[in-house]
Design an enzyme around this catalytic site. Structure first.
Site: not given
Ligand SMILES: Cc1ncc(COP(=O)(O)O)c(C=O)c1O
Length: 382
Positions: A329, A202-203, A182, A76, A154, A240
């Site tokens: 953080c 994102s898988a 999400q 993602g 998220n 690749t």
């Molecule tokens: C809404 C959203 N976007 C993007 C991401 C990032 O995805 P990835 O962990 O596959 O990089 C997340 C991951 O928590 C997400 O919740």
């Protein structure tokens, strides 16, 4: 491992059937799909089959399918970076509009663009966790090169009014990118019905393998690649391709789509059960996004006023409950949630907020046990 895993928004365990399909793929010793020999052509076919099945499952079908491209990425974060950077205008040559609710992979890419001189306009959120559509309509104009708003948040699970946003953008001919990371596996997604020009997935969020995702986009002449050095994937994301990852993502999406209706019901039942038990135990529990038109079925973001989120997370972890408080953080605590701040939450409410997220296998017994532990620890920490 945590016996009570309530952090499925962070990641979901890979489905053993997906792992098995990938294992078989690796055992076959597939060649480089860019190679011209017979072995390469076999690998290419496996890759293209997986990609076209993924596209179909996302509603990309029919005559417009030929204008839609599915670019495999590492997940993602990369998909979101590619989308924003691919469409960002040069300094002084237009603007990009993003919501203040976006995941850091969009928000921080936008901040980076801003630093490089690109004009970024931020859509504010209301207290229910939805973007302010009226404000969006004021911000988007003929000089807007891209609008990026996620399908659902998220942290709160709040579903955003994408159709209405797309309608506003259409009047100016502006493309919309949406982060569906999400949403996939938790609600049905149809690329064409959404009317967007690009979508990230994102898988590992839908029981697929970590390390693979995709950016789906309609053909774009003005899209600039972020990487160089190969002709793969239309030059948008050269390098690749890993066939086993594409095959794994495809199988995970097939399984998620097949069982979507039951999964959604099950997750919603468990989320609502947890929610009602927490409110029953502590009447002052704040549920974020409760008044929004729609929330995804798996996320419960709550604040316990007067409780420190990090202390609660650690105490829960010791009792076997996994949850999340946002990004860590440097001090070992967590950054205060930019999402809750943009929803206008007070400092005390932000300080006491934790996210629980159920999965398709979360049971009633686990949920009741987690609710009991959470209730007890909140009382203790006060
Ligand atoms: C809404 C959203 N976007 C993007 C991401 C990032 O995805 P990835 O962990 O596959 O990089 C997340 C991951 O928590 C997400 O919740």
């Amino acid at each position: 491992v945590n016996a009570l895993y309530f952090d499925h928004s962070s990641t979901t365990p890979i489905d053993p059937r997906v792992a098995n399909v990938m294992y078989q793929c690796h055992l076959e010793g597939l060649a480089n799909p860019a190679s011209q020999h017979r072995s390469g052509r076999i690998a290419r076919k496996r890759l293209e089959d997986a990609k076209s099945r993924i596209a179909k499952l996302l509603g990309i079908d029919g005559p417009s399918a030929s204008r839609t491209r599915l670019v495999l990425t590492s997940g993602g974060t990369e998909s979101n970076n590619l989308a924003l950077r691919g469409w960002a205008p040069e300094a002084g040559d237009g603007n990009v509009v993003v919501s203040s609710l976006e995941h850091p992979s969009v928000r921080e890419t936008a901040l980076h663009l801003e630093k490089s001189g690109c004009e970024v306009r931020w859509i504010p959120a209301n207290s229910d966790g939805e973007i302010d559509l009226e404000a969006a309509a004021q911000l988007i104009d003929a000089r807007t090169r891209l609008v990026s708003v996620m399908i659902a948040n998220n942290e709160t699970g709040v579903v955003q009014p994408i159709n209405e946003l797309v309608a506003i953008c259409r009047t100016h001919g502006v493309p919309v990118h949406t982060d569906a990371v999400q949403a996939i596996g938790r609600t049905s997604i149809d690329f064409h019905e959404l009317g967007v020009s690009a979508l990230s997935l994102s898988a590992h969020k839908f029981h697929g393998p970590p390390g693979v995702g995709a950016l789906v986009l309609t053909e774009a002449n003005d899209f600039s690649p972020a990487f160089f050095g190969g002709k793969q994937q239309f030059g948008y994301r050269p390098g690749t391709e890993t066939v086993a990852l594409a095959v794994g993502m495809c199988h995970a999406l097939e399984l998620a789509t097949d069982t979507l209706a039951e999964t959604v019901q099950q997750m919603q039942r468990m989320r609502d059960l947890l929610e009602s038990k927490l409110v029953e135990t502590h009447g002052d529990t704040v549920i974020h996004g409760l008044r929004a038109a729609r929330r995804l079925p798996h996320i419960l973001n709550v604040s316990f006023p007067g409780v420190d989120r990090q202390a609660l997370l650690m105490a829960l972890d010791q009792k076997g409950v996994a949850c999340s408080t946002g990004s860590a953080c440097a001090s070992g605590s967590s950054e205060p949630s930019a999402v809750l701040i943009s929803m206008g939450c007070s400092e005390d409410i932000v300080a006491g907020s934790v996210r629980f997220s159920v999965g398709r296998e979360t049971t009633r017994q686990q949920t009741l046990r987690a609710a009991e532990i959470i209730g007890h620890l909140v009382a203790k920490l006060r």
